[in-house]
Design an enzyme around this catalytic site. Structure first.
Site, PDB file in Angstrom:
ATOM      1  N   HIS A  82       9.630   8.893 -27.187  1.00 45.39           N
ATOM      2  CA  HIS A  82       8.414   9.499 -26.520  1.00 45.39           C
ATOM      3  C   HIS A  82       8.636  11.110 -26.900  1.00 45.39           C
ATOM      4  O   HIS A  82       7.604  11.711 -27.276  1.00 45.39           O
ATOM      5  CB  HIS A  82       8.512   9.450 -24.937  1.00 45.39           C
ATOM      6  CG  HIS A  82       7.186  10.250 -24.354  1.00 45.39           C
ATOM      7  ND1 HIS A  82       6.096  10.103 -24.679  1.00 45.39           N
ATOM      8  CD2 HIS A  82       7.425  11.242 -23.416  1.00 45.39           C
ATOM      9  CE1 HIS A  82       5.444  10.946 -23.990  1.00 45.39           C
ATOM     10  NE2 HIS A  82       6.045  11.608 -23.178  1.00 45.39           N
ATOM     11  N   ARG A 142       0.804  -1.368  -0.021  1.00 45.55           N
ATOM     12  CA  ARG A 142       0.166  -0.157  -0.032  1.00 45.55           C
ATOM     13  C   ARG A 142       0.884   1.279  -0.045  1.00 45.55           C
ATOM     14  O   ARG A 142       0.236   2.288   0.393  1.00 45.55           O
ATOM     15  CB  ARG A 142      -1.307   0.185   1.264  1.00 45.55           C
ATOM     16  CG  ARG A 142      -1.954  -1.308   0.992  1.00 45.55           C
ATOM     17  CD  ARG A 142      -3.223  -0.654   1.973  1.00 45.55           C
ATOM     18  NE  ARG A 142      -4.186  -1.617   1.707  1.00 45.55           N
ATOM     19  CZ  ARG A 142      -4.461  -2.749   2.564  1.00 45.55           C
ATOM     20  NH1 ARG A 142      -3.683  -3.237   3.492  1.00 45.55           N
ATOM     21  NH2 ARG A 142      -5.509  -3.646   2.224  1.00 45.55           N
ATOM     22  N   ARG A 186      -1.886  21.740 -14.302  1.00 46.87           N
ATOM     23  CA  ARG A 186      -1.141  20.752 -14.684  1.00 46.87           C
ATOM     24  C   ARG A 186      -1.258  19.898 -15.939  1.00 46.87           C
ATOM     25  O   ARG A 186      -0.404  19.485 -16.648  1.00 46.87           O
ATOM     26  CB  ARG A 186      -0.707  19.562 -13.505  1.00 46.87           C
ATOM     27  CG  ARG A 186       0.446  18.764 -13.660  1.00 46.87           C
ATOM     28  CD  ARG A 186       0.638  17.873 -12.477  1.00 46.87           C
ATOM     29  NE  ARG A 186       1.630  16.945 -12.809  1.00 46.87           N
ATOM     30  CZ  ARG A 186       2.087  15.958 -12.072  1.00 46.87           C
ATOM     31  NH1 ARG A 186       1.945  16.137 -10.849  1.00 46.87           N
ATOM     32  NH2 ARG A 186       3.100  15.262 -12.420  1.00 46.87           N
ATOM     33  N   HIS A 232       0.426  10.845 -27.991  1.00 43.19           N
ATOM     34  CA  HIS A 232       0.097   9.333 -27.515  1.00 43.19           C
ATOM     35  C   HIS A 232      -0.542   8.648 -28.379  1.00 43.19           C
ATOM     36  O   HIS A 232      -0.355   7.528 -28.675  1.00 43.19           O
ATOM     37  CB  HIS A 232      -0.505   9.801 -26.283  1.00 43.19           C
ATOM     38  CG  HIS A 232      -0.007  10.183 -25.042  1.00 43.19           C
ATOM     39  ND1 HIS A 232      -0.506  10.585 -24.045  1.00 43.19           N
ATOM     40  CD2 HIS A 232       1.297  10.369 -24.907  1.00 43.19           C
ATOM     41  CE1 HIS A 232       0.320  10.645 -22.995  1.00 43.19           C
ATOM     42  NE2 HIS A 232       1.488  10.517 -23.530  1.00 43.19           N
ATOM     43  N   GLU A 259      10.685  18.021 -24.632  1.00 47.84           N
ATOM     44  CA  GLU A 259      10.212  18.286 -23.389  1.00 47.84           C
ATOM     45  C   GLU A 259      10.692  19.508 -22.752  1.00 47.84           C
ATOM     46  O   GLU A 259       9.742  20.078 -22.156  1.00 47.84           O
ATOM     47  CB  GLU A 259      10.326  17.125 -22.390  1.00 47.84           C
ATOM     48  CG  GLU A 259       9.756  15.710 -22.664  1.00 47.84           C
ATOM     49  CD  GLU A 259       8.132  15.662 -22.870  1.00 47.84           C
ATOM     50  OE1 GLU A 259       7.678  16.766 -22.144  1.00 47.84           O
ATOM     51  OE2 GLU A 259       7.699  14.746 -22.977  1.00 47.84           O
ATOM     52  N   ASN A 270       0.722  18.733 -20.751  1.00 49.25           N
ATOM     53  CA  ASN A 270       0.705  17.583 -21.732  1.00 49.25           C
ATOM     54  C   ASN A 270       0.308  18.149 -23.210  1.00 49.25           C
ATOM     55  O   ASN A 270       0.025  17.541 -24.054  1.00 49.25           O
ATOM     56  CB  ASN A 270      -0.729  16.726 -21.303  1.00 49.25           C
ATOM     57  CG  ASN A 270      -0.720  15.741 -20.187  1.00 49.25           C
ATOM     58  OD1 ASN A 270       0.208  15.117 -19.998  1.00 49.25           O
ATOM     59  ND2 ASN A 270      -1.389  16.156 -19.315  1.00 49.25           N
ATOM     60  N   GLU A 315      -3.397  17.219 -11.067  1.00 52.93           N
ATOM     61  CA  GLU A 315      -3.778  17.424 -12.414  1.00 52.93           C
ATOM     62  C   GLU A 315      -5.279  17.934 -12.487  1.00 52.93           C
ATOM     63  O   GLU A 315      -5.833  17.139 -13.376  1.00 52.93           O
ATOM     64  CB  GLU A 315      -3.548  16.206 -13.355  1.00 52.93           C
ATOM     65  CG  GLU A 315      -3.131  16.997 -15.002  1.00 52.93           C
ATOM     66  CD  GLU A 315      -2.639  15.649 -15.548  1.00 52.93           C
ATOM     67  OE1 GLU A 315      -3.317  15.208 -16.673  1.00 52.93           O
ATOM     68  OE2 GLU A 315      -1.580  15.335 -15.585  1.00 52.93           O
ATOM     69  N   HIS A 369       1.189  15.868 -26.110  1.00 52.45           N
ATOM     70  CA  HIS A 369       0.893  14.731 -25.693  1.00 52.45           C
ATOM     71  C   HIS A 369      -0.328  14.085 -26.195  1.00 52.45           C
ATOM     72  O   HIS A 369      -0.343  12.872 -26.612  1.00 52.45           O
ATOM     73  CB  HIS A 369       0.912  14.481 -24.165  1.00 52.45           C
ATOM     74  CG  HIS A 369       2.461  14.803 -23.463  1.00 52.45           C
ATOM     75  ND1 HIS A 369       3.067  15.796 -23.808  1.00 52.45           N
ATOM     76  CD2 HIS A 369       3.117  13.748 -22.976  1.00 52.45           C
ATOM     77  CE1 HIS A 369       4.265  15.771 -23.204  1.00 52.45           C
ATOM     78  NE2 HIS A 369       4.359  14.622 -22.738  1.00 52.45           N
ATOM     79  N   LYS A 396       4.142  11.640 -11.091  1.00 52.57           N
ATOM     80  CA  LYS A 396       3.169  10.662 -12.006  1.00 52.57           C
ATOM     81  C   LYS A 396       3.793   9.306 -12.015  1.00 52.57           C
ATOM     82  O   LYS A 396       5.076   9.578 -12.533  1.00 52.57           O
ATOM     83  CB  LYS A 396       2.940  11.525 -13.315  1.00 52.57           C
ATOM     84  CG  LYS A 396       2.039  12.424 -13.463  1.00 52.57           C
ATOM     85  CD  LYS A 396       1.765  12.930 -14.833  1.00 52.57           C
ATOM     86  CE  LYS A 396       0.590  13.878 -14.953  1.00 52.57           C
ATOM     87  NZ  LYS A 396       0.209  14.171 -16.495  1.00 52.57           N
ATOM     88  N   LYS A 450       8.309  23.238 -14.185  1.00 52.05           N
ATOM     89  CA  LYS A 450       7.429  21.975 -13.756  1.00 52.05           C
ATOM     90  C   LYS A 450       7.049  22.023 -12.544  1.00 52.05           C
ATOM     91  O   LYS A 450       5.764  21.767 -12.154  1.00 52.05           O
ATOM     92  CB  LYS A 450       8.211  20.719 -14.309  1.00 52.05           C
ATOM     93  CG  LYS A 450       7.102  19.510 -14.006  1.00 52.05           C
ATOM     94  CD  LYS A 450       7.426  18.336 -14.702  1.00 52.05           C
ATOM     95  CE  LYS A 450       6.099  17.317 -14.445  1.00 52.05           C
ATOM     96  NZ  LYS A 450       6.577  16.159 -15.244  1.00 52.05           N
TER      97      LYS A 450
END
Length: 349
Positions: free
Chosen positions: A252, A112, A228, A239, A176, A232, A224, A235, A134, A214
């Site tokens: 990426h 956990r 935030r 993606h 990035e 992206n 997010e 992205h 993330k 960032k």
């Protein structure tokens, strides 16, 4: 009848990001380093010269985005169980963004949740993936659709790891950096236009500015819920490109570079960006040999794949669109026909 459970509390998830030669560290606990064979072959000896622990284990998983999956997570978890790590133990993510994401996710679910630290070895992971908490993995429905927000205890960005970085990987990291400058800091973008990131001193300054940008965004919106999501930029389109090419044709950052060009064309069509500004971004990407074009075979299929993106809500698709240089618009109300018209400019003739 109701029973109130008073769980309101202030949680401090703050941590330091060190951009310098790694310090020596000793941990009075069990520690497991998660890495891949390539990074281990190049840099594990250096890392081991900096780290000691009560018990230290090395876990290796295959290298590549296609291995960012449940099988690799199971490999990590099984090793943790076999070595009997407990809730006071520590994971160290030692590699690029794939390693960082998977290690963080494994740390978030093992018993956990246990602590982990990030030691990123690629430019992309140093300026982006290692910062912000993330974590996750891919599945057949898309990229990073399974994961958790789980902040590291610390991030160590050592420039020595970039000395062995292939040119394509370096350029992917530059994408990035450009992403953050376009959406949040016009002055930073103009700095990048003038800069030569092949110069170590200049590069370290760029890394610092990217990380600060960032970190500032994450501090305002850790989970997010709003701002935030602007990180992206590039992205949403990128993606889909990665998915359509099975994560094998592009790194990426390369897919994100193409995605930024697509987002910029959308911004121009919406009147949010000038043609000249869009061209300046494309020119900066091309300066580091990043791809800026892509052939879409099926425009409708490309558009439908947007709905598998985790940023999409119900029947709407969220797009991150630059608002000139240094600004950004997050919207889920762009007319479908406008997006389709932009995509058609990339269609095979």
């Amino acid at each position: 009848m109701q029973v109130n459970i008073p769980l309101k509390q202030i949680v401090d998830n703050s941590y330091d990001i060190t951009i310098d030669t790694m310090p020596k560290m000793h941990f009075h606990k069990k520690v497991a380093i998660v890495t891949n064979p390539k990074v281990a072959g190049l840099h594990l000896a250096y890392l081991l010269s900096k780290i000691s622990a009560k018990e230290l284990y090395i876990i290796t998983v295959p290298d590549g985005e296609e291995y960012k999956n449940q099988a690799s997570i199971d490999t990590i978890l099984e090793s943790l169980f076999n070595h009997r790590l407990n809730r006071s133990s520590l994971l160290i993510a030692f590699g690029g963004g794939v390693i960082g994401d998977m290690t963080g996710y494994a740390a978030s679910i093992y018993q956990r949740g246990i602590d982990f630290i990030q030691i990123p070895t690629t430019l992309l992971s140093q300026v982006d993936a290692s910062v912000g908490g993330k974590t996750g993995m891919n599945n057949r429905y898309g990229k990073n659709l399974i994961g958790a927000f789980h902040q590291p205890q610390a991030v160590y960005i050592d420039p020595i790891f970039l000395e062995t970085l292939p040119k394509r990987e370096f350029a992917a990291g530059v994408a990035e950096i450009v992403k953050m400058a376009v959406t949040f800091n016009k002055d930073f973008f103009e700095f990048l236009e003038r800069a030569d990131l092949n110069d170590k001193v200049v590069l370290q300054e760029a890394i610092k500015q990217a990380v600060e940008t960032k970190a500032g965004v994450v501090a305002k919106d850790e989970k997010e819920r709003g701002l935030r999501a602007a990180l992206n930029y590039g992205h949403t389109f990128g993606h889909v490109i990665e998915s359509q090419t099975q994560y094998k044709r592009y790194l990426h950052g390369e897919a994100v570079a193409i995605g930024m060009v697509m987002a910029n064309k959308t911004a121009v069509a919406m009147g949010l960006m000038d043609e000249d500004e869009a061209q300046r971004v494309e020119t900066l990407l091309q300066k580091y040999n990043l791809p800026t074009d892509y052939v879409i075979e099926d425009v409708e299929a490309f558009y439908e794949t947007f709905y598998l993106d985790k940023k999409s809500l119900d029947a709407s698709v969220t797009f991150i669109i630059p608002h000139h240089l240094g600004g950004v618009k997050i919207t889920d109300t762009i007319d479908e026909n406008l997006i389709l018209d932009v995509l058609k400019t990339f269609k095979a003739s």
